[in-house]
Design a protein around this motif. Structure first.
Motif, PDB file in Angstrom:
ATOM      1  N   MET A 195       0.859  -1.178   0.000  1.00 29.04           N
ATOM      2  CA  MET A 195       0.000   0.000   0.000  1.00 29.04           C
ATOM      3  C   MET A 195       0.902   1.236   0.000  1.00 29.04           C
ATOM      4  O   MET A 195       1.906   1.281   0.715  1.00 29.04           O
ATOM      5  CB  MET A 195      -0.897   0.002   1.243  1.00 29.04           C
ATOM      6  N   ILE A 196       0.535   2.222  -0.786  1.00 26.35           N
ATOM      7  CA  ILE A 196       1.295   3.476  -0.843  1.00 26.35           C
ATOM      8  C   ILE A 196       0.570   4.510   0.009  1.00 26.35           C
ATOM      9  O   ILE A 196      -0.508   4.983  -0.360  1.00 26.35           O
ATOM     10  CB  ILE A 196       1.420   3.987  -2.299  1.00 26.35           C
ATOM     11  N   PRO A 197       1.115   4.879   1.171  1.00 26.44           N
ATOM     12  CA  PRO A 197       0.435   5.858   2.038  1.00 26.44           C
ATOM     13  C   PRO A 197       0.329   7.218   1.356  1.00 26.44           C
ATOM     14  O   PRO A 197       1.254   7.656   0.670  1.00 26.44           O
ATOM     15  CB  PRO A 197       1.337   5.925   3.275  1.00 26.44           C
ATOM     16  N   HIS A 198      -0.781   7.885   1.545  1.00 26.25           N
ATOM     17  CA  HIS A 198      -0.923   9.247   1.047  1.00 26.25           C
ATOM     18  C   HIS A 198      -0.174  10.205   1.969  1.00 26.25           C
ATOM     19  O   HIS A 198      -0.134  10.010   3.191  1.00 26.25           O
ATOM     20  CB  HIS A 198      -2.408   9.650   1.008  1.00 26.25           C
ATOM     21  N   PRO A 199       0.409  11.257   1.428  1.00 23.19           N
ATOM     22  CA  PRO A 199       1.175  12.194   2.269  1.00 23.19           C
ATOM     23  C   PRO A 199       0.322  12.944   3.280  1.00 23.19           C
ATOM     24  O   PRO A 199       0.854  13.458   4.268  1.00 23.19           O
ATOM     25  CB  PRO A 199       1.813  13.151   1.249  1.00 23.19           C
ATOM     26  N   TRP A 200      -0.986  13.012   3.068  1.00 19.66           N
ATOM     27  CA  TRP A 200      -1.843  13.745   4.017  1.00 19.66           C
ATOM     28  C   TRP A 200      -2.308  12.874   5.181  1.00 19.66           C
ATOM     29  O   TRP A 200      -2.957  13.359   6.086  1.00 19.66           O
ATOM     30  CB  TRP A 200      -3.051  14.344   3.295  1.00 19.66           C
ATOM     31  N   TRP A 201      -2.002  11.581   5.172  1.00 17.56           N
ATOM     32  CA  TRP A 201      -2.378  10.724   6.290  1.00 17.56           C
ATOM     33  C   TRP A 201      -1.466  10.964   7.487  1.00 17.56           C
ATOM     34  O   TRP A 201      -0.242  11.047   7.337  1.00 17.56           O
ATOM     35  CB  TRP A 201      -2.276   9.253   5.908  1.00 17.56           C
TER      36      TRP A 201
END
Length: 263
Positions: free
Chosen positions: A226-232
């Motif tokens: 999974m590629i985490p979103h930078p806003w998480w």
């Protein structure tokens, strides 16, 4: 090709075999408030419904899918309830993301659908969409420009107000995945808007949800991740790891569907 009488006989047989009712007519005799549990039993599955392959859908759900056709049920209310259950409570996996349009097609055939028509976009909640560079070059919304497929899918998703879970399966070679990742990076603002909308739609008791980007390389030597979103933040990332775990469990169940249904 089955005629109407044969289809209604199949529906009766299905009810006798898979429910406590002796016939579809007996099922109709119960108050509508009690029908939801029966629809949940008959029209939902723990697998992904692989679309637009209706052979898989029909193989998994069997003749229960006949409840989604008004000319068979002869009852708009029953058909509407069946369609709502089918679209709201199943998890759909679209093997090529632009084919999402076929799943969301507005149903307005007066012989088959509820009298007022039915719009799947207003009901669908759980989607998993595959993006593969080489496939988009052949079957995309514009084969000469895969970016238009990404934009087109985002526009389709914007028309689905009840969505809770969306997974983008970014699949293929390392080069193809990198090309797609570059496109998604250019649309980070749109992805964030979608992710935050999905998160707001999540109810208490749901598995935490949102927009998950899942890289699935064809090279088994490379990790699936999974590629985490930078806003998480950290808490949101941990929540989405639960979503990822649930996705893989559902995928494993789906892969157990008999091979003859997916050829």
């Amino acid at each position: 090709m089955y005629n109407l009488q044969e289809l209604r006989s199949r529906l009766d047989l299905f009810f006798r075999t898979h429910t406590g009712f002796r016939s579809y007519a007996e099922f109709l005799s119960i108050p509508p408030i009690f029908r939801e549990e029966v629809f949940d039993q008959l029209l939902t599955t723990d697998t992904f419904l692989v679309m637009p392959d209706t052979d898989v859908r029909d193989g998994v759900l069997g003749d229960a899918i006949l409840l989604c056709q008004k000319y068979i049920t002869n009852d708009s209310s029953v058909t509407l309830e069946a369609l709502e259950t089918y679209y709201q409570k199943n998890h759909f996996q679209v093997w090529n993301a632009p084919y999402l349009a076929e799943l969301l097609w507005y149903l307005d055939d007066p012989d088959s659908d509820p009298d007022e028509g039915f719009d799947p976009r207003q009901h669908v909640k759980h989607l998993s969409l595959a993006f593969e560079w080489d496939v988009l070059l052949e079957y995309g919304l514009d084969p000469d420009d895969p970016e238009k497929s990404v934009v087109g899918v985002l526009e389709m998703l914007a028309d689905c107000p009840k969505l809770k879970e969306v997974t983008f399966e970014i699949k293929g070679s390392s080069d193809g995945i990198a090309r797609l990742r570059d496109i998604f990076n250019r649309y980070a603002a749109e992805l964030q808007t979608l992710d935050e909308r999905l998160h707001r739609n999540t109810d208490d008791g749901d598995i935490p949800a949102g927009l998950m980007l899942l890289e699935i390389p064809f090279d088994r030597q490379l990790p699936r991740k999974m590629i985490p979103h930078p806003w998480w933040d950290i808490e949101r990332k941990e929540e989405m790891e639960l979503f990822e775990e649930d996705w893989w469990e559902r995928q494993e169940i789906t892969e157990q569907i008999p091979l003859e249904l997916v050829i």
